[in-house]
Scaffold this active site. Sequence first.
Site, PDB file in Angstrom:
ATOM      1  N   LYS A 119       0.807  -1.216   0.000  1.00 43.50           N
ATOM      2  CA  LYS A 119       0.000   0.000   0.000  1.00 43.50           C
ATOM      3  C   LYS A 119       0.847   1.276   0.000  1.00 43.50           C
ATOM      4  O   LYS A 119       0.434   2.285  -0.565  1.00 43.50           O
ATOM      5  CB  LYS A 119      -0.926   0.012   1.213  1.00 43.50           C
ATOM      6  CG  LYS A 119      -2.005  -1.071   1.203  1.00 43.50           C
ATOM      7  CD  LYS A 119      -2.883  -0.962   2.455  1.00 43.50           C
ATOM      8  CE  LYS A 119      -3.581  -2.245   2.794  1.00 43.50           C
ATOM      9  NZ  LYS A 119      -4.698  -2.591   1.934  1.00 43.50           N
ATOM     10  N   GLU A 203      -2.357   6.907   8.120  1.00 41.30           N
ATOM     11  CA  GLU A 203      -3.244   7.719   7.276  1.00 41.30           C
ATOM     12  C   GLU A 203      -4.179   8.552   8.127  1.00 41.30           C
ATOM     13  O   GLU A 203      -4.567   8.140   9.212  1.00 41.30           O
ATOM     14  CB  GLU A 203      -4.142   6.803   6.423  1.00 41.30           C
ATOM     15  CG  GLU A 203      -3.506   6.314   5.167  1.00 41.30           C
ATOM     16  CD  GLU A 203      -4.448   5.426   4.371  1.00 41.30           C
ATOM     17  OE1 GLU A 203      -5.647   5.327   4.728  1.00 41.30           O
ATOM     18  OE2 GLU A 203      -3.972   4.836   3.405  1.00 41.30           O
ATOM     19  N   HIS A 238     -13.978  -3.510   8.674  1.00 40.97           N
ATOM     20  CA  HIS A 238     -13.315  -3.244   7.388  1.00 40.97           C
ATOM     21  C   HIS A 238     -13.564  -4.325   6.356  1.00 40.97           C
ATOM     22  O   HIS A 238     -12.866  -4.399   5.349  1.00 40.97           O
ATOM     23  CB  HIS A 238     -11.802  -3.041   7.573  1.00 40.97           C
ATOM     24  CG  HIS A 238     -11.462  -2.030   8.627  1.00 40.97           C
ATOM     25  ND1 HIS A 238     -11.879  -0.724   8.560  1.00 40.97           N
ATOM     26  CD2 HIS A 238     -10.762  -2.134   9.783  1.00 40.97           C
ATOM     27  CE1 HIS A 238     -11.451  -0.072   9.620  1.00 40.97           C
ATOM     28  NE2 HIS A 238     -10.770  -0.905  10.388  1.00 40.97           N
ATOM     29  N   ARG A 300      -7.146  -7.871  -9.322  1.00 40.46           N
ATOM     30  CA  ARG A 300      -7.811  -9.155  -9.547  1.00 40.46           C
ATOM     31  C   ARG A 300      -9.295  -8.909  -9.759  1.00 40.46           C
ATOM     32  O   ARG A 300      -9.760  -7.779  -9.676  1.00 40.46           O
ATOM     33  CB  ARG A 300      -7.637 -10.041  -8.305  1.00 40.46           C
ATOM     34  CG  ARG A 300      -8.134  -9.322  -7.053  1.00 40.46           C
ATOM     35  CD  ARG A 300      -8.173 -10.191  -5.840  1.00 40.46           C
ATOM     36  NE  ARG A 300      -8.177  -9.409  -4.623  1.00 40.46           N
ATOM     37  CZ  ARG A 300      -9.225  -8.864  -4.041  1.00 40.46           C
ATOM     38  NH1 ARG A 300     -10.414  -9.009  -4.582  1.00 40.46           N
ATOM     39  NH2 ARG A 300      -9.113  -8.168  -2.935  1.00 40.46           N
TER      40      ARG A 300
HETATM   41  P1  ADP Z   1     -11.304  -5.995  -0.709  1.00 40.05           P
HETATM   42  O1  ADP Z   1     -12.077  -5.558  -1.889  1.00 40.05           O
HETATM   43  O2  ADP Z   1     -11.368  -5.027   0.421  1.00 40.05           O
HETATM   44  O3  ADP Z   1      -9.936  -6.432  -1.009  1.00 40.05           O
HETATM   45  P2  ADP Z   1     -12.699  -8.460  -0.858  1.00 40.05           P
HETATM   46  O4  ADP Z   1     -13.963  -8.734  -0.163  1.00 40.05           O
HETATM   47  O5  ADP Z   1     -12.727  -8.375  -2.325  1.00 40.05           O
HETATM   48  O6  ADP Z   1     -12.119  -7.204  -0.168  1.00 40.05           O
HETATM   49  O7  ADP Z   1     -11.707  -9.600  -0.376  1.00 40.05           O
HETATM   50  C1  ADP Z   1     -10.386  -9.320  -0.083  1.00 40.05           C
HETATM   51  C2  ADP Z   1      -9.615 -10.597  -0.125  1.00 40.05           C
HETATM   52  O8  ADP Z   1      -9.708 -11.247   1.122  1.00 40.05           O
HETATM   53  C3  ADP Z   1     -10.129 -11.514  -1.172  1.00 40.05           C
HETATM   54  O9  ADP Z   1      -9.018 -11.981  -1.884  1.00 40.05           O
HETATM   55  C4  ADP Z   1     -10.855 -12.607  -0.425  1.00 40.05           C
HETATM   56  O10 ADP Z   1     -10.571 -13.868  -0.967  1.00 40.05           O
HETATM   57  C5  ADP Z   1     -10.275 -12.522   0.944  1.00 40.05           C
HETATM   58  N1  ADP Z   1     -11.326 -12.630   1.931  1.00 40.05           N
HETATM   59  C6  ADP Z   1     -12.463 -11.925   2.006  1.00 40.05           C
HETATM   60  N2  ADP Z   1     -13.179 -12.269   3.073  1.00 40.05           N
HETATM   61  C7  ADP Z   1     -12.471 -13.240   3.698  1.00 40.05           C
HETATM   62  C8  ADP Z   1     -12.676 -14.017   4.869  1.00 40.05           C
HETATM   63  N3  ADP Z   1     -13.757 -13.891   5.624  1.00 40.05           N
HETATM   64  N4  ADP Z   1     -11.734 -14.918   5.217  1.00 40.05           N
HETATM   65  C9  ADP Z   1     -10.629 -15.071   4.457  1.00 40.05           C
HETATM   66  N5  ADP Z   1     -10.387 -14.365   3.358  1.00 40.05           N
HETATM   67  C10 ADP Z   1     -11.287 -13.468   2.968  1.00 40.05           C
HETATM   68  P1  ADP Z   2      -7.725  -3.939   2.740  1.00 39.72           P
HETATM   69  O1  ADP Z   2      -6.515  -4.259   1.935  1.00 39.72           O
HETATM   70  O2  ADP Z   2      -7.764  -4.671   4.012  1.00 39.72           O
HETATM   71  O3  ADP Z   2      -8.957  -4.013   1.918  1.00 39.72           O
HETATM   72  P2  ADP Z   2      -8.037  -1.024   2.614  1.00 39.72           P
HETATM   73  O4  ADP Z   2      -6.917  -0.053   2.603  1.00 39.72           O
HETATM   74  O5  ADP Z   2      -8.759  -1.239   1.340  1.00 39.72           O
HETATM   75  O6  ADP Z   2      -7.493  -2.398   3.174  1.00 39.72           O
HETATM   76  O7  ADP Z   2      -9.057  -0.567   3.739  1.00 39.72           O
HETATM   77  C1  ADP Z   2     -10.128  -1.398   4.138  1.00 39.72           C
HETATM   78  C2  ADP Z   2     -11.268  -0.559   4.689  1.00 39.72           C
HETATM   79  O8  ADP Z   2     -10.847   0.256   5.786  1.00 39.72           O
HETATM   80  C3  ADP Z   2     -11.844   0.426   3.704  1.00 39.72           C
HETATM   81  O9  ADP Z   2     -12.816  -0.176   2.882  1.00 39.72           O
HETATM   82  C4  ADP Z   2     -12.422   1.492   4.597  1.00 39.72           C
HETATM   83  O10 ADP Z   2     -13.683   1.122   5.090  1.00 39.72           O
HETATM   84  C5  ADP Z   2     -11.479   1.522   5.758  1.00 39.72           C
HETATM   85  N1  ADP Z   2     -10.458   2.583   5.571  1.00 39.72           N
HETATM   86  C6  ADP Z   2      -9.284   2.442   4.935  1.00 39.72           C
HETATM   87  N2  ADP Z   2      -8.593   3.596   4.935  1.00 39.72           N
HETATM   88  C7  ADP Z   2      -9.360   4.493   5.586  1.00 39.72           C
HETATM   89  C8  ADP Z   2      -9.175   5.871   5.946  1.00 39.72           C
HETATM   90  N3  ADP Z   2      -8.072   6.525   5.641  1.00 39.72           N
HETATM   91  N4  ADP Z   2     -10.153   6.474   6.629  1.00 39.72           N
HETATM   92  C9  ADP Z   2     -11.278   5.806   6.978  1.00 39.72           C
HETATM   93  N5  ADP Z   2     -11.491   4.522   6.682  1.00 39.72           N
HETATM   94  C10 ADP Z   2     -10.546   3.859   6.004  1.00 39.72           C
END
Ligand code: ADP
Ligand code: ADP
Length: 667
Positions: A119, A203, A238, A300
């Site tokens: 990130k 952040e 999250h 992906r």
């Molecule tokens: P994001 O869009 O925030 O990355 P996704 O829901 O698309 O979240 O899923 C993120 C990744 O984590 C995906 O690759 C998924 O396979 C994995 N993942 C999502 N939920 C779970 C869970 N409950 N346990 C294990 N892996 C998960």
């Molecule tokens: P992941 O790889 O676990 O998906 P993300 O960086 O996409 O991590 O963050 C997951 C979630 O955390 C976001 O969908 C949002 O709800 C929350 N989040 C992330 N960054 C921020 C931020 N700077 N302020 C508030 N919420 C945040």
Amino acid sequence: MMKPFNKILIANRGEIACRIIRTARALGVGTVAVYSDADAQAQHVALADAAVHIGPPAVSQSYLRGDVIIQAALDSGAQAIHPGYGFLSENPDFVDAVEQAGLVFIGPSASAIRAMGLKDAAKKLMQQAGVPVVPGYHGENQDPAFLSAQADDIGYPVLIKARAGGGGKGMRRVDDPSDFAAALASAQREGVSAFGDGHVLIEKYVSAPRHIEVQVFGDSHGNVVHLFERDCSLQRRHQKVIEEAPAPGMTGDVRAAMTEAAVTAAKAIGYSGAGTIEFIADGSGPLRPDGFWFMEMNTRLQVEHPVTEAITGVDLVAWQLLVAAGAPLPCTQDQLTISGHAFEARLYAEDPGNNFLPATGTLHHLSFHDGARNDTGVRSGDEISPWYDPMIAKIITHGATRAEALDRLRTALAQTHVAGTVTNAGFLAALAAHQGFNAGHFDTGLIARDLDTLCAAVPLSETHLAFAAYSALDLAPGASGGGTPPGWRLWGTAQTEVLMLHGTETLARTLSFESGDSVTLSGGPEPVTLSEIRRDGAALSARVGAQRIRCGARVARADLGAGALVSVLSEGRTTDLIVPDARSGQAARADTGNAVLAPMTGVVIQLSAAIGDRVTQGQVLGVMEAMKMETTLVAPRDGIIAAVACAVGAPVEGGLALITFEDEAAE
Ligand code: ADP
Ligand code: ADP
Ligand code: MG
């Protein structure tokens, strides 16, 4: 559409493997599934043209074994590998290995994945490309005192994120400087244990945040388009729970700014294939063109891609296959439009009443509403095992307007029936009915704020159980089997024992008929009498005490054979109970003197009685199984066995005399 490959291997399991197989088949592409020991009978294996066993259940020894999977592809003659999501989908070393083996990876290049994999590096890159990023520190210095000073500069609240994080893990919100050190240590620990990397970034925590992401698609000819946005703000810890497209309150200006930033981001790394640019937006007021910031890119196919498919009519998996085979994108930006509104709800085997603890179990029954797209990787009778993500299905609805699509989601959820494990279905239904969410006023904090109300289980009352038992017996006035069940005495009080399966619980009750329209359920915490039972449209109503209660109890007999699935609808929620065939149980009670009758249709799985045996009352003579539930066969009295009319492994009809005793007089 051209046929992109002759055969592909799907390096995944569950719903996403099944979903990919469907599109491959539609394109005439052969499919090879892979499976662990735990998945030998899984749906994705059954759906694929061929399947290769890759190891024991643990993911590190199966679905994460890139080397074994590549060998399986080579051995089975597949030309390409689709990684799905999770597992190996964002592992650039795997992409390199796939290509070195002379195969095609259906996804972006290893270099694009590397650019977005961490990130902090991704943010620097995006900043250079002119994409707005969340203010914060994403440098190398990891000294706690230094990071704490950075947090002070950024201004509280802040979010500490493991740079390698994903799936909502390795993230800590800090509201007060005095909590910073402890939160830092815990985010670092989680980063190391979950991702092998304790490096963090800090952040600004955006207030009233909304998660809005843009679906992008690139090809190997330098074209990149976007397929509009999705709103994924309904999150728990999250993690996304319900997603929708388009985002409520989106304006032309904001959409233009956001999609342009997303396409710029994808072009900056020469992106090819399906990808998602996630933004965090300020949801404290209306969306603004300067009120959103880049969070990360997921290189992906996303779990929630079906909502985009629903509003654009594009099959994103088909596009992935075409683009991976070298074809240009099938359409230009101008040809893409939004039609209506779509929702997706993620149905999990988990217990909202117990901190969303993941659950396991055999799905005695699983059925969906026909009016929704139901992406699933399991069927009735399949098991949710402890080895993998406990997702049961994704339920996707589409409508001309947001209100219509949401209304369809509520209907679809109410008609989604799962028995055999605890699920988040009631929680999803409560969310879909949430007032603020319905009005389109929500941010990522909604679930946490209203968690208690959303998780409040509708208690399984004895009244509900009485309605369910009564309905399962099909005795309601006007019901097909209406009137008195066969084998029942037509005088006095008739009784039957009823077993009801609820989730993983088995509830045993006695139902007594006092007259044609009155029953009493006993054997639970307190007896309850339903009197003056009437049909009331599709529902039943009865007097309970001084009140008249209406309770929708829908009975489905499909694919159950030996019983009924009763869905009790009350207070907007559905409780599914399985009631093994009680008719046969009644027959058993009609004559318990000289024989052991099969309490239900099923299979005899154990027998410990033979002709001539002298047995005592209550002695276990065998075990039967029906709908994965075991019932013991016990001797009704002391006596000598005269006949055994069944064998282990043999299916028997409910009510059949399995074991007969010699006449008492003859002994
Ligand atoms: P994001 O869009 O925030 O990355 P996704 O829901 O698309 O979240 O899923 C993120 C990744 O984590 C995906 O690759 C998924 O396979 C994995 N993942 C999502 N939920 C779970 C869970 N409950 N346990 C294990 N892996 C998960
Ligand atoms: P992941 O790889 O676990 O998906 P993300 O960086 O996409 O991590 O963050 C997951 C979630 O955390 C976001 O969908 C949002 O709800 C929350 N989040 C992330 N960054 C921020 C931020 N700077 N302020 C508030 N919420 C945040
Ligand atoms: Mg994310």
